[in-house]
Design an enzyme around this catalytic site. Structure first.
Site, mmCIF file in Angstrom:
data_model
loop_
_atom_site.group_PDB
_atom_site.id
_atom_site.type_symbol
_atom_site.label_atom_id
_atom_site.label_comp_id
_atom_site.label_asym_id
_atom_site.label_seq_id
_atom_site.Cartn_x
_atom_site.Cartn_y
_atom_site.Cartn_z
ATOM 1 N N ASN A 44 33.452 37.484 7.269
ATOM 2 C CA ASN A 44 31.879 37.130 7.331
ATOM 3 C C ASN A 44 31.533 35.877 6.149
ATOM 4 O OD1 ASN A 44 30.714 38.007 9.519
ATOM 5 N ND2 ASN A 44 30.044 39.852 8.474
ATOM 6 N N PHE A 72 34.951 45.628 8.582
ATOM 7 C CA PHE A 72 35.583 45.208 7.546
ATOM 8 C C PHE A 72 34.769 43.618 7.386
ATOM 9 C CE2 PHE A 72 38.603 47.037 10.661
ATOM 10 C CZ PHE A 72 38.478 48.349 10.174
ATOM 11 N N CYS A 73 33.870 43.377 7.596
ATOM 12 C CA CYS A 73 32.966 42.267 7.261
ATOM 13 C C CYS A 73 33.729 41.140 8.212
ATOM 14 C CB CYS A 73 33.034 41.672 5.906
ATOM 15 S SG CYS A 73 32.201 42.886 5.010
ATOM 16 N N ASN A 74 34.086 41.370 9.426
ATOM 17 C CA ASN A 74 35.038 40.495 10.294
ATOM 18 C C ASN A 74 34.602 41.029 11.789
ATOM 19 O OD1 ASN A 74 36.696 39.073 11.977
ATOM 20 N ND2 ASN A 74 38.324 39.413 10.610
#
Ligand code: PLP
Length: 499
Positions: free
Chosen positions: A146, A404-406
């Site tokens: 992100n 995982f911020c993705n």
């Protein structure tokens, strides 16, 4: 009697399994010195019975790093670097020595190293300073952290078009044919930036570094997010020549936190225009004249006072990584990854249904030391990743769950559509990932999150085996719901008992 994490984490190395592993991965023997390092420098893991499997989240620091840093701090008088006093000069010499060591590490002699708070700070520099313009483009890999995705807000604000290069199911690799078409379709008279990760922090996929040249040949600048790649892989910036590279040092060697770096190819530095100035970034600034002259090079980007005490620990970390050997760490994590993948894909319930779904490639080709998965119960229902994390935690296993911020790879793998997302936001404007997960699980049996295991400098076969045993222990289990929580489909909210 329940065994505590301490008891359970004692190496349960079954000789047969280990021998079979060595027979399949003989190169693992060449990394034996890392077992000695684990015993000497990471002894706290085994003393406390912790199985640490989140090296992509953060590597662990060695005890010797901390000792050396403490000795360095005890031996020197280090003042704020923004002056010429002896205490200040000493600090400057440590900071500049570290900068040289970082450039040397990445063989980046024609790059500038800008110290930042972390990889996100490095990425934000590019976002806010890159000369986005109407008619120009930002092309993002659908597989991005992100902190890279967020750059699209800067691009939009400056009128540049934003597009995503898709990834293909099931391996979740970039669709290079489609990517090439998208790269071709740019106005070369405008600024165009392509951003992708050298290694996905979601799947571990290593997107080809040749893409840098492919993009250059079509008139693009390239931002390579190397945060998840460099802890276990060499990056040589004389071979691969992106304009911008982001890293976080705690991901490479655990300590210090709070220091990252943006590497900028010197000839691309002029493409970054800082939108403001701060203490430490100007050679000259006036109040009356409303003018300022930005410092050249890295100084123009390092706002305020650097984290200079921690920066002094970066060189210690680099030396530690060098003595362990990045190639040896790479070999080791790939052996463990290959072995674990081969075990997990074979796990089945007694009724023959598979227990695990792997996200990304199931062999070691073109990937790094990350294994991301979800578990399914005997009826084929998705097991909530938070429950798996809870159960693993009970056994002293630290892993990572969520997206995982993705968000891109999970969305691609589970075919999560814009309608799913719009419906979620309409039901609850304060939508969070766990709520969204509950919603899409109820509606279509999809998952927006997963469980990630990742290996690093202090990983051993016993760690991988402990996770394998834990995974196998979920066989035939049917009661894998989360504590007392229930999900209200109408309000899209989790309701806990009594709340
Ligand atoms: C690939 C990748 N990029 C960027 C980041 C952001 O790093 P940081 O949180 O240190 O800023 C991470 C962190 O997990 C990452 O894995």
């Amino acid at each position: 009697m329940d065994a505590g994490p301490k008891d359970q984490a004692r190496p349960t190395l079954s000789v047969n399994v280990y021998e079979e592993f060595l027979a399949e991965y003989p190169e693992y023997r060449s990394t034996a010195h890392l077992d000695a390092l684990r015993a000497s420098d990471y002894a706290r893991l085994d003393v406390q019975g912790v199985v640490y499997l989140d090296y992509t989240g953060a590597s662990l620091h060695a005890e010797s790093q901390i000792r050396q840093h403490a000795e360095l701090l005890s031996a020197h008088i280090l003042g704020n670097p923004h002056s010429a006093s002896p205490a200040s000069s000493r600090t400057t010499s440590f900071v500049e020595g570290t900068r040289r060591a970082v450039l040397q590490w990445f063989n980046a002699r024609d790059y500038t190293a800008i110290f930042t708070l972390n990889a996100s700070g490095a990425l934000k520099h590019v976002g806010e300073s890159y000369a986005f313009e109407p008619g120009g483009r930002l092309l993002l890999s659908a597989d991005n952290h992100n902190s890279v995705n967020g750059i699209r807000e800067f691009a939009r604000a400056h009128g540049a078009a934003v597009a995503y290069a898709p990834i293909t199911v099931p391996e979740l690799r970039l669709d290079t044919h489609r990517l090439e078409v998208m790269l071709e379709d740019a106005d070369r008279t405008k600024t165009n930036l392509f951003a992708f990760p050298a290694q996905s922090n979601f799947t571990g996929v290593q997107h080809p570094l040749d893409l840098v040249q492919l993009a250059h040949d079509r008139g693009w600048d390239v931002l390579l997010d190397a945060a998840a790649f460099v802890p276990t892989n060499r990056l040589d910036l004389q071979t691969v020549r992106p304009e911008f590279v982001s890293v976080s040092f705690y991901k490479m060697f655990g300590y210090p936190t709070g220091v990252g770096c943006l590497l900028v190819r010197n000839d691309a530095l002029a493409r970054l225009h800082r939108p403001w100035f701060a203490g430490g970034t100007v050679n000259f600034a006036t109040v009356g004249g409303r003018r300022h002259v930005l410092s050249r090079g890295e100084a123009g980007f390092e706002d305020g006072t650097l984290n200079y005490l921690s920066i002094a620990a970066v060189e210690i970390g680099l030396r530690h990584l060098a003595s362990a050997g990045v190639d040896a760490i790479h070999t080791r994590v790939m052996c463990l990854t290959g072995w674990l993948l081969s075990r997990l894909v074979k796990l089945c319930h007694s009724n023959g249904r598979p227990m695990v779904r792997i996200y990304g490639p199931i062999t070691t080709a073109g990937r790094g030391g990350i294994v991301t998965m979800n578990f399914y119960d005997p009826a084929g229902h998705l097991v909530d990743y938070r429950r798996v994390e809870e159960l693993a935690g009970d056994q002293g296993i630290s892993l990572r769950t969520g997206c995982f911020c993705n968000p891109g790879p999970g969305e691609a793998a589970e075919d999560i559509t814009e309608e799913d997302i719009v419906a979620g936001l309409a039901a609850n404007p304060d939508l969070t990932l766990p709520l969204f997960l509950q919603m899409i699980t109820h509606r279509g049996g999809k998952s927006a999150g997963a469980i990630r295991v990742s290996f690093g400098i202090a990983s051993t076969f016993a760690d991988a085996q402990r996770f394998d045993e834990f995974a196998a222990s979920l066989r035939d289990q049917t009661r894998l719901t989360i504590g007392e929580a229930t999900f209200d489909i109408e309000s899209c909210r989790i309701i806990r008992d009594g709340s």
